[in-house]
Design a protein around this motif. Structure first.
Motif, mmCIF file in Angstrom:
data_model
loop_
_atom_site.group_PDB
_atom_site.id
_atom_site.type_symbol
_atom_site.label_atom_id
_atom_site.label_comp_id
_atom_site.label_asym_id
_atom_site.label_seq_id
_atom_site.Cartn_x
_atom_site.Cartn_y
_atom_site.Cartn_z
ATOM 1 N N THR A 297 1.008 -1.317 -0.001
ATOM 2 C CA THR A 297 0.367 0.131 -0.045
ATOM 3 C C THR A 297 0.962 1.264 0.036
ATOM 4 O O THR A 297 0.120 2.473 0.373
ATOM 5 C CB THR A 297 -0.536 0.261 1.267
ATOM 6 O OG1 THR A 297 -0.592 0.379 2.429
ATOM 7 C CG2 THR A 297 -2.096 -1.433 0.951
ATOM 8 N N SER A 298 2.255 1.566 -0.527
ATOM 9 C CA SER A 298 2.890 2.766 0.021
ATOM 10 C C SER A 298 2.761 3.397 -1.548
ATOM 11 O O SER A 298 2.651 2.741 -2.730
ATOM 12 C CB SER A 298 4.926 2.205 0.016
ATOM 13 O OG SER A 298 4.913 1.165 -0.594
ATOM 14 N N HIS A 299 3.341 4.581 -1.424
ATOM 15 C CA HIS A 299 3.856 4.786 -2.233
ATOM 16 C C HIS A 299 4.855 6.033 -2.800
ATOM 17 O O HIS A 299 5.123 5.486 -1.634
ATOM 18 C CB HIS A 299 2.308 6.445 -2.556
ATOM 19 C CG HIS A 299 1.004 5.650 -2.414
ATOM 20 N ND1 HIS A 299 0.151 5.446 -1.945
ATOM 21 C CD2 HIS A 299 0.226 5.601 -3.385
ATOM 22 C CE1 HIS A 299 -1.115 4.826 -1.985
ATOM 23 N NE2 HIS A 299 -1.257 5.089 -3.039
ATOM 24 N N PHE A 300 5.038 6.852 -3.274
ATOM 25 C CA PHE A 300 6.481 6.928 -3.872
ATOM 26 C C PHE A 300 6.059 8.496 -4.707
ATOM 27 O O PHE A 300 5.277 8.184 -6.039
ATOM 28 C CB PHE A 300 7.309 6.878 -4.233
ATOM 29 C CG PHE A 300 7.549 5.491 -5.264
ATOM 30 C CD1 PHE A 300 7.924 6.587 -6.796
ATOM 31 C CD2 PHE A 300 7.213 4.454 -5.910
ATOM 32 C CE1 PHE A 300 8.251 5.578 -8.001
ATOM 33 C CE2 PHE A 300 6.554 3.682 -6.941
ATOM 34 C CZ PHE A 300 7.615 4.246 -8.239
ATOM 35 N N LEU A 301 7.089 9.127 -4.306
ATOM 36 C CA LEU A 301 7.645 10.650 -5.692
ATOM 37 C C LEU A 301 8.779 10.574 -6.132
ATOM 38 O O LEU A 301 9.602 9.827 -5.886
ATOM 39 C CB LEU A 301 7.633 11.577 -5.064
ATOM 40 C CG LEU A 301 5.809 12.402 -4.717
ATOM 41 C CD1 LEU A 301 6.015 14.118 -4.507
ATOM 42 C CD2 LEU A 301 4.968 12.292 -5.615
ATOM 43 N N LEU A 302 8.618 10.321 -7.808
ATOM 44 C CA LEU A 302 10.131 10.429 -8.476
ATOM 45 C C LEU A 302 11.073 11.880 -8.772
ATOM 46 O O LEU A 302 9.802 12.637 -9.558
ATOM 47 C CB LEU A 302 9.761 9.817 -9.647
ATOM 48 C CG LEU A 302 9.960 8.756 -10.089
ATOM 49 C CD1 LEU A 302 10.393 8.161 -11.359
ATOM 50 C CD2 LEU A 302 11.366 7.731 -9.149
ATOM 51 N N VAL A 303 12.044 11.778 -7.521
ATOM 52 C CA VAL A 303 12.843 13.559 -7.816
ATOM 53 C C VAL A 303 13.409 13.340 -8.320
ATOM 54 O O VAL A 303 14.695 12.817 -8.605
ATOM 55 C CB VAL A 303 13.041 14.044 -5.968
ATOM 56 C CG1 VAL A 303 13.574 14.594 -5.837
ATOM 57 C CG2 VAL A 303 11.664 13.703 -5.022
ATOM 58 N N VAL A 304 13.546 14.742 -9.028
ATOM 59 C CA VAL A 304 15.069 14.516 -9.912
ATOM 60 C C VAL A 304 16.408 15.117 -9.282
ATOM 61 O O VAL A 304 16.051 16.650 -8.058
ATOM 62 C CB VAL A 304 14.602 15.715 -11.528
ATOM 63 C CG1 VAL A 304 15.448 16.008 -11.813
ATOM 64 C CG2 VAL A 304 13.334 15.288 -11.936
ATOM 65 N N ASP A 305 17.063 15.058 -9.342
ATOM 66 C CA ASP A 305 18.315 14.909 -8.024
ATOM 67 C C ASP A 305 18.819 16.290 -9.621
ATOM 68 O O ASP A 305 19.049 15.568 -10.747
ATOM 69 C CB ASP A 305 19.697 13.804 -7.827
ATOM 70 C CG ASP A 305 18.888 13.598 -6.769
ATOM 71 O OD1 ASP A 305 18.011 14.153 -5.851
ATOM 72 O OD2 ASP A 305 18.274 12.336 -6.976
ATOM 73 N N GLU A 306 18.939 17.245 -8.800
ATOM 74 C CA GLU A 306 19.736 18.508 -9.970
ATOM 75 C C GLU A 306 21.486 18.782 -8.936
ATOM 76 O O GLU A 306 21.595 18.658 -8.070
ATOM 77 C CB GLU A 306 19.325 19.658 -10.081
ATOM 78 C CG GLU A 306 18.169 19.398 -10.144
ATOM 79 C CD GLU A 306 17.089 20.753 -10.402
ATOM 80 O OE1 GLU A 306 17.330 21.792 -11.546
ATOM 81 O OE2 GLU A 306 16.182 20.918 -9.765
ATOM 82 N N PRO A 307 22.077 19.100 -10.169
ATOM 83 C CA PRO A 307 22.568 19.140 -11.123
ATOM 84 C C PRO A 307 22.750 17.793 -12.113
ATOM 85 O O PRO A 307 22.710 17.867 -13.286
ATOM 86 C CB PRO A 307 23.562 19.868 -11.902
ATOM 87 C CG PRO A 307 24.930 19.172 -10.493
ATOM 88 C CD PRO A 307 23.913 19.205 -9.606
ATOM 89 N N ALA A 308 22.638 16.260 -11.552
ATOM 90 C CA ALA A 308 22.839 15.786 -12.605
ATOM 91 C C ALA A 308 21.882 14.893 -13.202
ATOM 92 O O ALA A 308 21.696 14.425 -14.319
ATOM 93 C CB ALA A 308 23.285 14.569 -11.315
ATOM 94 N N LEU A 309 20.503 15.403 -12.680
ATOM 95 C CA LEU A 309 19.448 15.341 -14.159
ATOM 96 C C LEU A 309 18.915 13.358 -13.994
ATOM 97 O O LEU A 309 18.992 13.386 -14.649
ATOM 98 C CB LEU A 309 19.143 15.588 -15.354
ATOM 99 C CG LEU A 309 19.356 16.950 -15.106
ATOM 100 C CD1 LEU A 309 19.156 18.171 -16.670
ATOM 101 C CD2 LEU A 309 17.490 17.715 -14.399
ATOM 102 N N THR A 310 18.585 12.945 -12.950
ATOM 103 C CA THR A 310 19.003 11.532 -12.330
ATOM 104 C C THR A 310 17.283 11.703 -11.784
ATOM 105 O O THR A 310 17.171 12.488 -10.092
ATOM 106 C CB THR A 310 19.714 10.962 -12.103
ATOM 107 O OG1 THR A 310 20.459 11.702 -10.326
ATOM 108 C CG2 THR A 310 20.794 10.201 -12.905
#
Length: 438
Positions: free
Chosen positions: A369-382
């Motif tokens: 039942t878990s959820h997540f967001l995708l976070v963009v790490d900068e400046p690597a842009l991953t």
């Protein structure tokens, strides 16, 4: 000598084969290298959203253009020579004011002709319904008696000359003359008899119905002629300002030819071009404030309200035209085509209690039942996964909490297509929040 020549021959062939094998080996390595390079992963463009601080409001400034709320080119519905054009450009007019007039003489004559024909048909219908008077019946009876007397005389002449013709005493042409006179007299008696009968019994019902139908058609013709005469005058359909004149007085005007342009300036429209990312953020009227600023009045803004947004993006700029409505500022002279600045104040996506509002498509389901967001790490842009708790839903948004902070950039579309650590590029321009509006 022969053995030496054979040795040289076979040695040359062997050398050619060796060179061919080396070439194939090098060519294969080159192809494998190109294949390896072509299969290198390509960074995927993603749409993102930057989380803002609580109570902050991002203000974006867009160039805009003033339009009139109503814009119309006026034209006549009939043709004719223009005899009056009393308005000029930039003149204010009220609803119903005369803007232009055609020569009405031909239309007045046509109306009088149709009215005269209608009156004649109405008189005939009245006579048909009333029937003939006694004196008319008496006159028709006398006419019938006179016609019968002439017929009897013509018949006697016809019978006498018929015998002479059969005896060969007269020519055929002379006999035909008396025969024709007799036939004409019989037709006259028949006609007089029918007229007398009609006078005594009145018009037939079908004749009355036919005349009534004729009158209805003439009444429609009168209305059409009256409308045509009325259409020789062009009047203002609403209060406004004359934006342009396309003709001059005394010209010959054709039907539907534009005469002048009229604009309504009681309410103004302001059009701007908004990128997709800002349309996504402004999901409701409460999420954005609209202020309009004129260059010649620095430091002062005017409130505007949302009217409509185009559903198709501009193919060149990939922005969407958005229209706002604002009252006409009394202290300014504002005309369509003027440029302004439009300030959109976007509400913060932070809730103030540690939560953030994000689009529902940004929240992905994890294990169980878990959820997540995708976070963009900068400046690597991953991208990397950040577990979140879904606190509530607001229409098309979700309120989430977790290891998040203002300034964090999250992916808001295509989350299921990305893997942990995958390289991405930013689809939209940088979304660094601007200072809050005062």
């Amino acid at each position: 000598m022969e053995k030496r020549e054979l040795f040289r021959k076979y040695t040359g062939i062997f050398g050619i084969l060796v060179l061919f094998a080396v070439g194939l080996f090098l060519f294969g390595r080159h192809e494998r290298k190109e294949e390896t390079v072509s299969r290198a992963p390509v960074a995927r463009p993603v749409k993102t959203l930057v989380l803002s601080a609580p109570a902050a409001r991002d203000v974006r400034t867009y160039p805009g253009k003033i339009l009139a709320s109503q814009r119309v080119d006026l034209a006549f519905r009939v043709s004719g020579p223009l005899v009056e054009l009393p308005v000029r450009k930039a003149q204010n007019v009220a609803k119903g004011d005369l803007l232009a007039r055609l020569d009405p003489r031909d239309f007045e004559i046509q109306l009088q002709n149709v009215k005269s024909t209608l009156a004649n048909a109405q008189a005939q219908l009245a006579a048909m319904r009333a029937g003939a008077r006694k004196e008319e019946v008496s006159a028709l009876s006398s006419q019938l008696a006179s016609s019968r007397a002439r017929m009897e005389e013509a018949e006697a002449q016809y019978r006498r000359f018929e015998r002479l013709y059969k005896e060969g005493a007269i020519a055929a042409a002379e006999f035909d003359r008396y025969k024709t006179a007799y036939e004409v007299s019989k037709a006259t008696v028949n006609e007089a008899s029918q007229e007398l009968q009609k006078a005594k019994t009145g018009a037939r019902p079908e004749d009355i119905q036919a005349m009534e139908a004729t009158i209805r058609g003439l009444e429609s013709s009168v209305k059409a002629a009256e409308s045509a005469l009325s259409d020789t005058e062009l009047r203002a359909p609403f209060d406004g300002i004359v934006a342009d004149r396309y003709v001059e007085n005394f010209q010959s005007i054709q039907r539907d030819q534009p005469i002048l342009a009229l604009q309504d300036l009681k309410d103004l429209e302001v059009v701007i071009s908004v990128p997709e990312q800002d349309l996504t953020r402004a999901r409701s009227a409460d999420a954005v404030t609209v202020q309009v600023r004129f260059e010649n009045i620095p430091g002062k803004t005017f409130s505007a309200t949302f009217k409509e947004v185009a559903t198709q993006a501009d193919p060149q700029t990939q922005t969407y035209p958005v229209t706002f409505r604002m009252p006409y500022p009394e202290e300014l002279m504002v005309l369509p085509g003027m440029t302004v600045e439009v300030l959109l104040g976007f509400q913060s996506n932070a809730t103030g209690d540690g939560g953030f509002v994000v689009p529902t498509e940004a929240v992905a389901a994890g294990e169980g039942t878990s959820h997540f967001l995708l976070v963009v790490d900068e400046p690597a842009l991953t991208v990397r996964r950040v577990p979140v708790d879904v606190l509530s839903f607001r229409k098309e948004d979700a309120v989430v909490s977790g290891d998040l902070a203002p300034g964090t950039r999250v992916v808001v579309a295509g989350v299921s297509l990305l893997a942990e650590g995958e390289a991405v590029t930013l689809y939209a321009p940088e979304e660094t929040p601007l200072p809050a509006a005062e």
